[in-house]
Design a protein around this motif. Structure first.
Motif, mmCIF file in Angstrom:
data_model
loop_
_atom_site.group_PDB
_atom_site.id
_atom_site.type_symbol
_atom_site.label_atom_id
_atom_site.label_comp_id
_atom_site.label_asym_id
_atom_site.label_seq_id
_atom_site.Cartn_x
_atom_site.Cartn_y
_atom_site.Cartn_z
ATOM 1 N N PHE A 57 38.800 34.878 17.583
ATOM 2 C CA PHE A 57 37.945 35.098 18.753
ATOM 3 C C PHE A 57 36.858 34.032 18.810
ATOM 4 C CE2 PHE A 57 34.524 37.246 21.150
ATOM 5 C CZ PHE A 57 35.236 37.615 22.282
ATOM 6 N N GLY A 58 36.301 33.701 17.658
ATOM 7 C CA GLY A 58 35.260 32.677 17.611
ATOM 8 C C GLY A 58 35.749 31.337 18.131
ATOM 9 N N ALA A 59 36.988 30.981 17.810
ATOM 10 C CA ALA A 59 37.550 29.721 18.297
ATOM 11 C C ALA A 59 37.646 29.737 19.825
ATOM 12 C CB ALA A 59 38.922 29.481 17.680
ATOM 13 N N ALA A 60 38.056 30.879 20.386
ATOM 14 C CA ALA A 60 38.132 30.994 21.841
ATOM 15 C C ALA A 60 36.739 30.912 22.466
ATOM 16 C CB ALA A 60 38.821 32.293 22.244
ATOM 17 N N VAL A 61 35.759 31.562 21.841
ATOM 18 C CA VAL A 61 34.384 31.529 22.358
ATOM 19 C C VAL A 61 33.859 30.090 22.365
ATOM 20 C CG1 VAL A 61 32.001 32.227 21.890
ATOM 21 C CG2 VAL A 61 33.849 33.900 21.691
ATOM 22 N N ARG A 62 34.099 29.377 21.284
ATOM 23 C CA ARG A 62 33.609 27.993 21.212
ATOM 24 C C ARG A 62 34.274 27.092 22.252
ATOM 25 N NH1 ARG A 62 33.858 29.469 15.811
ATOM 26 N NH2 ARG A 62 35.899 28.461 15.505
ATOM 27 N N ALA A 63 35.471 27.477 22.685
ATOM 28 C CA ALA A 63 36.202 26.659 23.655
ATOM 29 C C ALA A 63 35.766 26.900 25.098
ATOM 30 C CB ALA A 63 37.705 26.933 23.529
ATOM 31 N N VAL A 64 34.927 27.921 25.328
ATOM 32 C CA VAL A 64 34.485 28.218 26.693
ATOM 33 C C VAL A 64 33.498 27.150 27.151
ATOM 34 C CG1 VAL A 64 33.431 29.894 28.244
ATOM 35 C CG2 VAL A 64 34.785 30.697 26.298
ATOM 36 N N THR A 65 33.788 26.516 28.262
ATOM 37 C CA THR A 65 32.859 25.554 28.853
ATOM 38 C C THR A 65 31.946 26.289 29.831
ATOM 39 O OG1 THR A 65 34.518 25.036 30.535
ATOM 40 C CG2 THR A 65 34.424 23.597 28.607
ATOM 41 N N PRO A 66 30.760 25.743 30.110
ATOM 42 C CA PRO A 66 29.793 26.460 30.962
ATOM 43 C C PRO A 66 30.362 26.940 32.289
ATOM 44 C CG PRO A 66 28.742 24.568 29.938
ATOM 45 C CD PRO A 66 30.196 24.473 29.594
ATOM 46 N N ASP A 67 31.276 26.174 32.870
ATOM 47 C CA ASP A 67 31.817 26.552 34.174
ATOM 48 C C ASP A 67 32.844 27.675 34.093
ATOM 49 O OD1 ASP A 67 33.425 24.510 32.823
ATOM 50 O OD2 ASP A 67 34.724 24.598 34.575
ATOM 51 N N LYS A 68 33.229 28.082 32.877
ATOM 52 C CA LYS A 68 34.280 29.101 32.716
ATOM 53 C C LYS A 68 33.736 30.513 32.490
ATOM 54 C CE LYS A 68 38.174 26.695 32.919
ATOM 55 N NZ LYS A 68 39.230 27.009 33.916
ATOM 56 N N TRP A 69 32.446 30.661 32.272
ATOM 57 C CA TRP A 69 31.917 31.993 31.954
ATOM 58 C C TRP A 69 32.102 32.981 33.104
ATOM 59 C CZ3 TRP A 69 31.673 33.433 27.310
ATOM 60 C CH2 TRP A 69 31.227 32.596 26.290
ATOM 61 N N GLU A 70 32.158 32.513 34.318
ATOM 62 C CA GLU A 70 32.334 33.412 35.458
ATOM 63 C C GLU A 70 33.786 33.516 35.906
ATOM 64 O OE1 GLU A 70 29.900 35.396 36.399
ATOM 65 O OE2 GLU A 70 28.781 34.402 34.792
ATOM 66 N N ALA A 71 34.712 32.932 35.132
ATOM 67 C CA ALA A 71 36.131 33.010 35.482
ATOM 68 C C ALA A 71 36.646 34.433 35.303
ATOM 69 C CB ALA A 71 36.935 32.048 34.607
ATOM 70 N N GLN A 72 37.543 34.849 36.175
ATOM 71 C CA GLN A 72 38.137 36.188 36.110
ATOM 72 C C GLN A 72 39.050 36.294 34.888
ATOM 73 O OE1 GLN A 72 37.785 39.091 37.959
ATOM 74 N NE2 GLN A 72 39.061 39.899 36.320
ATOM 75 N N SER A 73 38.870 37.354 34.103
ATOM 76 C CA SER A 73 39.715 37.584 32.929
ATOM 77 C C SER A 73 40.891 38.474 33.306
ATOM 78 C CB SER A 73 38.891 38.252 31.826
ATOM 79 O OG SER A 73 38.781 39.644 32.059
ATOM 80 N N PRO A 74 41.872 38.644 32.411
ATOM 81 C CA PRO A 74 42.970 39.579 32.687
ATOM 82 C C PRO A 74 42.509 41.034 32.812
ATOM 83 C CG PRO A 74 43.585 38.040 30.953
ATOM 84 C CD PRO A 74 42.113 37.869 31.191
ATOM 85 N N CYS A 75 41.307 41.341 32.340
ATOM 86 C CA CYS A 75 40.753 42.686 32.464
ATOM 87 C C CYS A 75 40.072 42.809 33.828
ATOM 88 C CB CYS A 75 39.735 42.961 31.360
ATOM 89 S SG CYS A 75 40.401 42.851 29.692
ATOM 90 N N GLU A 76 40.606 43.657 34.654
ATOM 91 C CA GLU A 76 40.069 43.830 35.999
ATOM 92 C C GLU A 76 38.573 44.148 35.929
ATOM 93 O OE1 GLU A 76 40.774 46.865 39.767
ATOM 94 O OE2 GLU A 76 42.347 46.622 38.264
ATOM 95 N N GLN A 77 37.797 43.533 36.803
ATOM 96 C CA GLN A 77 36.347 43.700 36.912
ATOM 97 C C GLN A 77 35.569 42.898 35.871
ATOM 98 O OE1 GLN A 77 35.052 47.815 37.196
ATOM 99 N NE2 GLN A 77 37.044 48.443 38.001
#
Length: 224
Positions: A57-77
């Motif tokens: 999970f930490g590796a995925a968190v570190r890979a998030v770029t600033p523009d991706k924090w508001e991207a829709q996830s597979p979890c609705e809402q």
């Protein structure tokens, strides 16, 4: 987990933890399944199992770029930030129950990456402390040792949401195979229960010849 404003419960979230403790689980060590569906965890493996899953999970968190924090996830809402906030909040609930103090949701101005580093480090410390992991706290089915909450719920929460976050940002989606196998075997006996509202969505039919991870994710209603 925790007090304050709760994040929305995604229909495809993991069962057991919103610990507010709330909608999400993983076998975080060797276990067996009773006829009741209870999971027995051997605490000697707890820290190692948590480390394997949290590192993914930490590796995925570190890979998030600033523009991706508001991207829709597979979890609705849930956006990517909502997803991380949920995981952080669940961790903070356990930490507060073991160490005292209040559990707060992720603040609007908080650095999500630093928040994850702080809570994952604290849970790692708790898993390595026999006295801390033996401390009882409120769980989904009543009082439970903190180590069991971490093993049975927190680690599974992190495992499944690792895939969610990776899919959201286009990062590596491969999960640890042993952790997937343990989680899948733990959840199979609870098939009917995890289809309740705000837990998992309906399971899907995996493609012919699907590997273990794909089969697991389809079981949880995720189209991998």
């Amino acid at each position: 987990m925790g007090r304050g404003v709760a994040h929305p419960v995604a229909p495809n979230a993991v069962p057991g933890l919103t610990l507010t403790v709330g909608p999400d689980p993983v076998g975080n060590s060797t276990f067996s399944v009773r006829s009741t569906g209870d999971i027995l965890f051997y605490m000697s493996e707890l820290q190692d199992r948590y480390r394997v899953v949290s590192s993914g999970f930490g590796a995925a968190v570190r890979a998030v770029t600033p523009d991706k924090w508001e991207a829709q996830s597979p979890c609705e809402q849930w956006t990517a930030r909502d997803l991380l906030a949920h995981v952080v909040e669940n961790h903070r609930g356990v930490i507060a129950s073991v160490r005292g103090g209040e559990s707060e949701p992720l603040g609007a101005d908080e650095d999500p990456k630093q928040a994850w580093e702080n809570v994952s480090r604290a849970i790692d410390e708790i898993t390595g402390d026999p006295e801390a992991r033996a401390k009882e706290m409120d769980g989904p089915t009543g009082k439970m040792p903190a180590g069991q909450i971490i093993g049975q719920f927190v680690t599974m929460d992190v495992l499944v949401h690792t895939w969610d976050l990776a899919r959201t940002i286009g990062a590596d989606e491969r999960l640890d195979e042993d952790s997937v196998r343990q989680a899948y075997e733990a959840l199979k006996p609870m098939d009917a229960m995890i289809r309740l509202p705000n837990v998992f969505g309906p399971k899907l039919e995996p493609p012919l010849g699907a590997d273990l991870q794909t089969e697991f994710l389809y079981f949880l209603g995720r189209r991998a």
